[in-house]
Design a protein around this motif. Sequence first.
Motif, short mmCIF file in Angstrom:
data_model
loop_
_atom_site.label_atom_id
_atom_site.label_comp_id
_atom_site.label_asym_id
_atom_site.label_seq_id
_atom_site.Cartn_x
_atom_site.Cartn_y
_atom_site.Cartn_z
N LEU A 35 164.31 18.44 19.40
CA LEU A 35 163.96 18.89 20.75
C LEU A 35 163.09 20.14 20.70
O LEU A 35 162.12 20.27 21.45
CB LEU A 35 165.22 19.14 21.58
N ALA A 36 163.46 21.06 19.81
CA ALA A 36 162.68 22.30 19.67
C ALA A 36 161.26 22.00 19.20
O ALA A 36 160.28 22.58 19.69
CB ALA A 36 163.38 23.25 18.70
N GLN A 41 155.52 21.36 20.34
CA GLN A 41 154.32 20.52 20.40
C GLN A 41 153.78 20.44 21.82
O GLN A 41 152.57 20.48 22.05
CB GLN A 41 154.63 19.12 19.87
N ARG A 42 154.71 20.32 22.80
CA ARG A 42 154.31 20.26 24.20
C ARG A 42 153.60 21.54 24.62
O ARG A 42 152.55 21.51 25.26
CB ARG A 42 155.53 20.02 25.09
N GLU A 43 154.18 22.69 24.21
CA GLU A 43 153.57 23.97 24.55
C GLU A 43 152.20 24.12 23.88
O GLU A 43 151.25 24.64 24.48
CB GLU A 43 154.49 25.13 24.13
N MET A 44 152.12 23.65 22.61
CA MET A 44 150.83 23.72 21.91
C MET A 44 149.80 22.84 22.60
O MET A 44 148.64 23.21 22.74
CB MET A 44 151.00 23.28 20.45
N ASP A 47 148.75 24.50 25.78
CA ASP A 47 147.86 25.60 25.45
C ASP A 47 146.48 25.07 25.06
O ASP A 47 145.45 25.60 25.46
CB ASP A 47 148.45 26.44 24.31
N PHE A 48 146.47 23.97 24.26
CA PHE A 48 145.19 23.36 23.86
C PHE A 48 144.44 22.83 25.08
O PHE A 48 143.24 23.04 25.23
CB PHE A 48 145.43 22.22 22.87
N ASP A 49 145.19 22.14 25.98
CA ASP A 49 144.57 21.60 27.18
C ASP A 49 144.00 22.72 28.05
O ASP A 49 142.90 22.60 28.59
CB ASP A 49 145.59 20.79 28.00
N ARG A 50 144.76 23.82 28.15
CA ARG A 50 144.30 24.96 28.95
C ARG A 50 143.02 25.54 28.36
O ARG A 50 142.04 25.80 29.06
CB ARG A 50 145.39 26.04 29.01
N GLN A 51 143.03 25.73 27.02
CA GLN A 51 141.85 26.27 26.35
C GLN A 51 140.66 25.31 26.49
O GLN A 51 139.52 25.74 26.69
CB GLN A 51 142.15 26.54 24.88
N ASN A 52 140.94 24.01 26.37
CA ASN A 52 139.88 23.00 26.48
C ASN A 52 139.27 23.01 27.89
O ASN A 52 138.05 22.93 28.05
CB ASN A 52 140.45 21.62 26.15
#
Length: 200
Positions: A35-36, A41-44, A47-52
């Motif tokens: 779960l962790a 991975q979800r947060e990454m 974050d990737f989507d936000r940066q993209n």
Amino acid sequence: MEKTQTLPDYPRGLTFEHVWAALMETRKLQEENVLAQREMQREMRIDFDRQNKEYNKRFGEINNRFSEAVEYMVSPNLLDKFNNLGLDFQTASTNFKVRDHKNKIYFEIDVFLQNGDVAMLVEVKTNLSIRYINEHINRLEKMRAYADLHGDKRYFLGAVAGIIIPSEVKQYALDNGLYLIEPSGETFNLISPNDKPKEW
């Protein structure tokens, strides 16, 4: 002879219940770990989507500004360039918008050249692609429909301009009856379609 079931030989003082409890605890820890990892991975990914999205937004803004700069550089000289080809346009407008709510016809023209008999719709892109050419052909069809609804009997021509124009895109534009505007040193070249320019 009756078989007897033998239990595993656990270390002294360690019972089956102890081992089972340890396995359950291990399984719980593994599930928590999975779960962790998923959360990480979800947060990454977020974050990737936000940066993209941020990159695409900034790149889009730069691309739009660059296209606007190209429009303002190209449009003042287009009248002369087309005049040399025998097309006498008297006026050039940038960002010409059509908003016909009644007939649900909406589009925007980067550079609009016109006189009493003919008008030219010019699409300007930094990086010209086949998709943009198809969109411009669709825009010309909308212009024809809009003109017919409002009694405008002029015919319309199309042109596309770009800073970066791959050879297959250049060919596609010319094959589809569009004029092509491409950079050449400190000015630009105006290339006529391969056959007769298409009229809408």
